[in-house]
Design a protein around this motif. Structure first.
Motif, PDB file in Angstrom:
ATOM      1  N   GLN A   5     -49.843  49.917  13.307  1.00 44.45           N
ATOM      2  CA  GLN A   5     -49.391  50.544  12.066  1.00 44.45           C
ATOM      3  C   GLN A   5     -48.378  51.651  12.354  1.00 44.45           C
ATOM      4  O   GLN A   5     -47.492  51.914  11.555  1.00 44.45           O
ATOM      5  N   SER A   8     -44.784  50.195  12.831  1.00 45.39           N
ATOM      6  CA  SER A   8     -44.436  49.210  11.820  1.00 45.39           C
ATOM      7  C   SER A   8     -43.027  49.465  11.292  1.00 45.39           C
ATOM      8  O   SER A   8     -42.677  50.586  10.920  1.00 45.39           O
ATOM      9  N   PRO A   9     -42.197  48.440  11.251  1.00 44.13           N
ATOM     10  CA  PRO A   9     -40.843  48.629  10.713  1.00 44.13           C
ATOM     11  C   PRO A   9     -40.860  48.922   9.210  1.00 44.13           C
ATOM     12  O   PRO A   9     -39.981  49.627   8.710  1.00 44.13           O
ATOM     13  N   LYS A  10     -41.872  48.463   8.498  1.00 45.94           N
ATOM     14  CA  LYS A  10     -41.960  48.749   7.067  1.00 45.94           C
ATOM     15  C   LYS A  10     -42.177  50.242   6.833  1.00 45.94           C
ATOM     16  O   LYS A  10     -41.593  50.840   5.928  1.00 45.94           O
ATOM     17  N   LEU A  11     -43.026  50.854   7.657  1.00 45.56           N
ATOM     18  CA  LEU A  11     -43.299  52.283   7.536  1.00 45.56           C
ATOM     19  C   LEU A  11     -42.037  53.091   7.837  1.00 45.56           C
ATOM     20  O   LEU A  11     -41.696  54.040   7.114  1.00 45.56           O
ATOM     21  N   ILE A  13     -38.905  52.091   7.575  1.00 42.93           N
ATOM     22  CA  ILE A  13     -37.943  51.871   6.491  1.00 42.93           C
ATOM     23  C   ILE A  13     -38.354  52.667   5.253  1.00 42.93           C
ATOM     24  O   ILE A  13     -37.510  53.243   4.560  1.00 42.93           O
ATOM     25  N   GLY A  14     -39.645  52.752   4.983  1.00 43.85           N
ATOM     26  CA  GLY A  14     -40.134  53.530   3.842  1.00 43.85           C
ATOM     27  C   GLY A  14     -39.833  55.015   3.998  1.00 43.85           C
ATOM     28  O   GLY A  14     -39.408  55.684   3.047  1.00 43.85           O
TER      29      GLY A  14
END
Length: 141
Positions: A5, A8-11, A13-14
Motif C-alpha cells: 500500500q 501504490s501508484p494510485k496513492l 497519483i492521489g
C-alpha cells in the motif's frame, strides 16, 4: 499500512493530484482578488496614500533631528485645506479613517516611549557593567 500500500501508484497519483488541486485553488483565489482590486475605485484600491493627523498631535523630542523630519512627513498640510465631503457617508468614512490614523499614531507613541525607557535602562546597565569591568581591570596586577 502494508508494504504494497505504501508504494501504490494510485496513492502517489492521489497525493500529487491533491497538491495540484490545492495550488490551483490558491492561484485562482489570488487571480480573482487581483481582478477585484482593479475593479475598485481609485480611492478604495490605494490604502497607502492615507494622510496623517495634524502635526500638533505628535511632538517629536528636541534631541532627535530625524524625528522632526519623520513628523513632517506624517503630517500633510493639504488635509487642513481639504474640503469637507458633502455626502454624510463619505464624511463619516473620512472621520473613521482619521480616527484610525490617530489611534495608530498613539500606539506608535506608546511603543516609542517604551523603547526609549528600555534604551535608558540598557544604557544604565551598560555603564554599571563598564564600571565593574574597570574595577576588575584595576585589581589585576
Amino acid at each position: 499500512m502494508f508494504e504494497d500500500q505504501r508504494h501504490s501508484p494510485k496513492l502517489l497519483i492521489g497525493i500529487v493530484g491533491g497538491l495540484i488541486a490545492v495550488i490551483a485553488l490558491f492561484l485562482t483565489y489570488q487571480w480573482m482578488m487581483a481582478s477585484n482590486a482593479e475593479d475598485l475605485p481609485p480611492h478604495q484600491a490605494d490604502a497607502a496614500p492615507v494622510k496623517a493627523a495634524p502635526a500638533e498631535t505628535v511632538k517629536p523630542p528636541a534631541a532627535a533631528p530625524e524625528a522632526v523630519s519623520t513628523a513632517a512627513k506624517l503630517a500633510d498640510e493639504d488635509i487642513l485645506q481639504a474640503p469637507v465631503p458633502e455626502n454624510a457617508a463619505l464624511a463619516k468614512e473620512e472621520i473613521a479613517k482619521l480616527e484610525d490614523i490617530q489611534s495608530q499614531l498613539n500606539e506608535q507613541e506608546k511603543t516609542l516611549k517604551a523603547q526609549h525607557t528600555d534604551a535608558d535602562q540598557l544604557i544604565k546597565l551598560k555603564e554599571e557593567q563598564i564600571k565593574l569591568l574597570e574595577a576588575q581591570l584595576s585589581q589585576k596586577p
